[in-house]
Every structure is written in C-alpha cells, then in structure tokens.
Design an enzyme around this catalytic site. Structure first.
Site, PDB file in Angstrom:
ATOM      1  CG  ASP A   1      23.873   0.715 -15.348  1.00  0.00           C
ATOM      2  OD1 ASP A   1      23.823   0.378 -14.010  1.00  0.00           O
ATOM      3  OD2 ASP A   1      22.922   0.794 -15.917  1.00  0.00           O
TER       4      ASP A   1
ATOM      5  CG  ASP B   1      21.866  -4.492 -13.035  1.00  0.00           C
ATOM      6  OD1 ASP B   1      22.087  -5.502 -12.122  1.00  0.00           O
ATOM      7  OD2 ASP B   1      22.628  -3.918 -13.491  1.00  0.00           O
TER       8      ASP B   1
ATOM      9  CG  ASP C   1       2.132   1.145  -5.385  1.00  0.00           C
ATOM     10  OD1 ASP C   1       3.056   1.140  -4.555  1.00  0.00           O
ATOM     11  OD2 ASP C   1       1.764   2.191  -6.154  1.00  0.00           O
TER      12      ASP C   1
ATOM     13  CD  GLU D   1       1.944   1.300  -0.116  1.00  0.00           C
ATOM     14  OE1 GLU D   1       2.747   2.113   0.280  1.00  0.00           O
ATOM     15  OE2 GLU D   1       1.711   1.337  -1.324  1.00  0.00           O
TER      16      GLU D   1
HETATM   17  C1  GLC Z   1       3.438   3.277  -2.822  1.00  0.00           C
HETATM   18  C2  GLC Z   1       5.169   3.065  -3.069  1.00  0.00           C
HETATM   19  C3  GLC Z   1       5.756   4.220  -3.286  1.00  0.00           C
HETATM   20  C4  GLC Z   1       5.037   5.103  -4.567  1.00  0.00           C
HETATM   21  C5  GLC Z   1       3.527   5.421  -4.237  1.00  0.00           C
HETATM   22  C6  GLC Z   1       3.124   5.678  -5.502  1.00  0.00           C
HETATM   23  O1  GLC Z   1       3.360   3.808  -1.818  1.00  0.00           O
HETATM   24  O2  GLC Z   1       5.569   2.223  -2.189  1.00  0.00           O
HETATM   25  O3  GLC Z   1       7.371   4.123  -3.466  1.00  0.00           O
HETATM   26  O4  GLC Z   1       5.660   6.367  -4.601  1.00  0.00           O
HETATM   27  O5  GLC Z   1       3.158   4.217  -3.855  1.00  0.00           O
HETATM   28  O6  GLC Z   1       3.051   4.633  -6.554  1.00  0.00           O
END
Ligand code: GLC
Length: 557
Positions: free
Chosen positions: A38, A42, A215, A270
């Site tokens: 598509d 995925d 995240d 992160e």
């Molecule tokens: C982190 C992710 C990024 C996203 C942001 C908000 O930085 O790596 O891709 O836009 O968080 O979730």
C-alpha cells in the site's frame, strides 16, 4: 578525563547484561519495508527482512511507534497504546514478528510515548468533554492567563512561534501540549495516569519485548506551578528545558517495574536535554534509565575537535558516574549524518567534486567510530547503505517538524520499485526514495564486498569476536591534529582505533604507555574503512588513508 580506563576493564563475552554489548538498529516502520503493497511500510515488511538484519549482525531492533494513531506526528500521537494500527498490521503479526526475531537472535524494543497522547485518544476525548469528566485531570488544564491568553510563555516544539497551549472553547480552559496541539500532555501528577502508563509497559513486556524506548521521558515531571521560562530562553521549546526532580522518582518506579521482569529487560530513554551532564543524571544511581540517548554526537559536525569534546564529555559525565554511554549518528528526527557532514563541508568551502569524493569515505570512518566508542551504539535504518536525505518536492512535505527527508523509504534493490510493491499504490511509497537508490540499496551493496553495508557488517562481526571492543576500557592515545586515536583494552586484548577526519593521509604509530612509538609490526588490522576487506588481518603499515579509519588489534603483552 584522566586517560584511565573509563568503562569496565574486563574482557569476556559474559560481561554484564546484553544491552551493554548489543548493537541496536532503529526501524521507522512507515519507511522500512512494505509487506502489503500500500506504499507504507508495515510489520509484515519488517518480518520479511529480519533475516537481512540478522545477516548484518545487529543484536536488537528498536521499532518506532506502530500503534493506532491519527498520524499527525506519524505515530508519536498515540490513540491506543495497546494495539497495532491497521496500517501496520495486527497484534498477531506483532507477536509473530517478536517470535521470529527471537528465533534469529534479535531482541525487540518498542517505543513508549508517556508524555502525551493523541487528542483522539479516548482519555482526552473524555477529558475535553467537560470539567467534571472522569479523565479531566489526566491532562494539564489551566485557566486563561491574566490577559485571557495562554497560562504561561512556553512554546511548542515544532513551532516556536506558537504557544504550547490550546484553548478549548467547550470547557473554557487551555490544555498543555509541548508538541503539536494534537498531542496533549498527560498529567503525571495524577496517580491514575501513572497506573495506566505502567499498565502499558506491562502489556508489552508481558508480550515478550526485550526493552522499551521511552519518548521524551524527561518531560513526564513538570514544575506544578508551570512558571514562565526565563526571558533568555524565550522561543526555546520547553521540551528541551524541562528538567525536574520529580521525574527521577517516576523513573525509579518505572525501573522497578521493568527490572521485575526476567531476562534483563531494559529501557533506553530519550532525554532531549542538550547538556550531557544533565542527561547523565537520568541514569540515577543505576536505578533509573538503563541507557539514555546521547545527542551531542548526533548534532556534532565531522570535525575532530568536536568529536573529541563529545567523547570527553560523555566519558566524564556518563562513564564517570558509572553509567553506560550510548552513541548515535542519525535517527528519524534529524538530517542523516552524511547529509549533515556534506552540508557542513560545503559551508566550509569544500567544492562539489571534493565532496563527492570524500562523502562516502567520511561515512565509512564514522561507522568505525560509532561502533568502537565505549558504550552502546544505535544505528538508524539506512545508514548502513550510506543514505542521504531525500529531497521532498514542494507540496509533498508531510511532517509538522520538517523531518521527512531522513524518513524516506529504504531502497531494497535496484529494480524501479526498489522492493516497494506498487500494485495498489499508484503514487508509489508515501515519501520519495533517497538519492541514488539504484546503488544505495540493500541488494546491490550486499553483492559488493567493498560496500559500506559490508563494512558495517565486518565491524559488527569484529565486535562479536573481540568483546574488548564493546566492554573493554577506554583510553586516549596521542595523535596528530585531525586524528582521533584511542585504545579499548581488556586483560586479553588491546584494540587501537584511529580515525582520520582530514582529507590528507596521516602517519600514526600505535604508541601507548606500554608500547614505544613505532612498534606497529605486532598490530594486525582488524577493520579498515577504505580497505574493502583488503589489508585486514595484515600488519599495520603506519599510514592512515585520507578520511580513513582502522581498528588495530593485538593480544595484550
Ligand atoms: C520524540 C520523537 C519524535 C516525536 C516527539 C514527540 O522526540 O523522537 O519523533 O515527534 O518525541 O513525541
């Protein structure tokens, strides 16, 4: 940095948990591989290429979000944390993917987005339905500021000209969103939010994932007074300034949850704070994150003094407190490193012909550096092919953060479709391919032992063979300007890494405190970035190619 071994000095493949020795590979599912034709990648596409990743030799996959989402932030706006978006497949396909990955010796790490949901998540839909709603306190609502505007001066991450707040007419209050207005921030001061987000972790850990990538996890604790940011940082997104003590308490309880599972499950966070020292505090006393991303190297130019600084800061701040560093050159949020290095060289006056000649050599040297520094390396899909960012034609831009270029589909072969079946996708894949897909694709490079893909594979194989390269100690060695030189040592082995950032050949002897200058006959070349495999296994002749990097090895005397 005192030159002493900063990380573990021991050798042996059994040293510490798996994630200290692992090479991670980030998959951005929309762009990795398309299983159903598509035009969007995925889970089926990932599964079909697991064997290619096992061939490359990586140990663990981090898969960016594949959960139901309106896709305003391409999956980082989650509307159901415990399910799979039909665009990507089904939960059964996810389970099959994990099983097959495990059979191939690949671990699987999934993304967890704890700071915000989608505005279409049922929690937020309910929260916005009335001030007395059951989920109202799950988000951050405030009355208008004194002039009727936003409650404070925070700006949103992708549009620093806009407030991090949106006014909700129905209920007459503003809600906080550090990212887009479609990503309302959860209120982690509300115990039901904590419980629900812990349940999300359990849902995936119970399914057998090996770890979690968290995240913007430094954002889950906020000063409850939500004070204005000081004027000197006006216009800087609050997400990069948010650094609150309460987050550490929350991480400790998350760590206990993860550690309660058998099998060394892990969490990599992160923490998008630009000071390495601040990021390092999120490891706690070994009781918060197992790993935290280290972003200065991902932003650093390909310039020896910058890299020396990044390594020194990391060794001081992270290894110095007994924590385990990470290294990353590219990800889905930033221009690919080859693109960055090329444009930086152009800015410094390098002409196009020189750039064309040096660009791949720099990518090769960077691969050697990434995979030999002390800590856990993270590759981003396609860097092993030397991909640069796609050029997105005007009008086809999709991402609110301007990050489409690094998210282009991975070319799998040299056919016109590059492995992305087009039958039901008349417009082709969701984004255009990156430059040179006819040669920068998996099949073509796999057939060429001199390719960058094979270089990545050789270095990863060497890391497996010589544990010192992943768990050995670190010490700088003397080197001429423009060259980084360091040892990775264990009781058994000495590895000596040389990286030439200049376009001139350099003469460097593997001198060390226990090894007089010039005595290089005893060192064998483990990997040479230029060598196309040639010269590997032979003695080092003392000359480092322009833009070249080598890993030299010898048993410890
Ligand atoms: C982190 C992710 C990024 C996203 C942001 C908000 O930085 O790596 O891709 O836009 O968080 O979730």
């Amino acid at each position: 940095m005192d030159g002493a071994d900063g990380v573990d000095g021991a050798d042996g493949a059994d040293d510490g948990p798996w994630w200290k020795r692992a090479v991670f590979y980030q998959i951005y599912p929309r762009s990795f591989a398309d299983g159903d034709g598509d035009g969007t990648g995925d889970l089926g596409g990932i599964r079909a290429h697991l064997a290619d990743l096992a061939w490359l030799g990586v140990d663990a996959l981090w898969i960016s979000p594949f959960y139901p989402s309106p896709m305003v932030d391409f999956g980082y706006d989650v509307s159901d944390y415990c399910s799979v978006d039909p665009l990507f497949g089904t939960i059964e396909e996810f389970d099959a993917l994990v099983d097959e990955a495990h059979r191939l010796g690949l671990r699987v790490v999934v993304d967890w987005v704890p700071n915000h949901t989608s505005d279409r998540h049922p929690w937020f839909v309910d929260a916005a339905s009335g001030r007395g709603s059951r989920h109202r306190d799950w988000y951050v609502w405030r009355d208008p500021g004194p002039l009727g505007g936003p409650p404070n001066n925070w700006v949103s991450a992708f549009d620093p000209s806009a407030p991090a707040w949106t006014y909700d007419r129905t209920t007459g209050q503003w809600y906080l969103h550090l990212f887009t207005p479609s990503q309302p921030d959860l209120n982690w001061d509300e115990p039901r939010v904590v419980a629900a987000m812990h349940d999300v972790l359990r849902f995936w850990l119970d399914r057998g994932v090996d770890g979690i990538r968290a995240d913007v996890v430094h954002c889950i604790g906020k000063d409850p007074a939500l004070p204005d940011d000081p004027p000197e940082v006006a216009g800087v997104p609050h997400a990069v300034l948010n650094d609150e003590a309460v987050t550490h308490d929350r991480l400790r309880s998350i760590r206990r949850l993860v550690d309660a599972y058998p099998g060394d499950r892990m969490m990599v966070g992160e923490v998008y704070l630009l000071s390495t020292e601040a990021v390092a505090t999120y490891y706690g006393e070994g009781d918060e994150l197992h790993l935290a991303f280290n972003f200065p190297p991902l932003l650093a130019p390909w310039w020896e003094p910058s890299w020396r600084r990044c390594v020194e800061d990391t060794m001081d701040a992270v290894a110095g407190r007994g924590a385990w560093p990470t290294w990353v050159l590219s990800n889905h949020d930033n221009p690919r490193h080859r693109t960055r290095y090329d444009s930086n060289a152009a800015r410094h006056g390098e002409d196009a012909a020189t750039r064309a000649r040096r660009s791949e050599a720099r990518a090769r040297a960077a691969a050697v550096l990434l995979l030999t520094l002390p800590g856990t390396p993270f590759l981003y899909q396609g860097e092993e092919l030397g991909l640069t960012d796609a050029t997105i034609p005007p009008g086809r831009e999709l991402d609110p953060g301007g990050r489409d270029g690094c998210r282009a589909p991975i070319p799998w072969d040299a056919t016109p479709d590059h492995g992305w079946p087009r039958a039901s996708a008349p417009d082709g894949p969701w984004l255009p391919f990156p430059p040179e897909p006819g040669t920068r694709n998996h099949a073509t490079q796999r057939a060429d032992p001199g390719s960058l893909l094979h270089l990545y594979r050789r270095i990863i194989a060497l890391r497996r063979q010589v544990a010192t390269l992943s768990t050995g100690g670190f010490a700088w060695a003397e080197s001429p300007p423009g060259v980084l030189a360091f040892h990775r040592r264990s009781r058994e082995n000495d590895c000596f890494v040389l990286v030439n950032f200049t376009g001139e050949a350099a003469t460097v002897a593997p001198a060390g405190d226990d090894d007089p200058a010039g005595n290089w006959a005893s060192w064998k070349v483990g990997v040479a970035s230029h060598g196309e495999g040639e010269g590997e296994g032979a003695p080092y002749d003392g000359t480092l190619a322009p833009d070249g990097a080598v890993v030299l090895l010898r048993p410890r005397p």
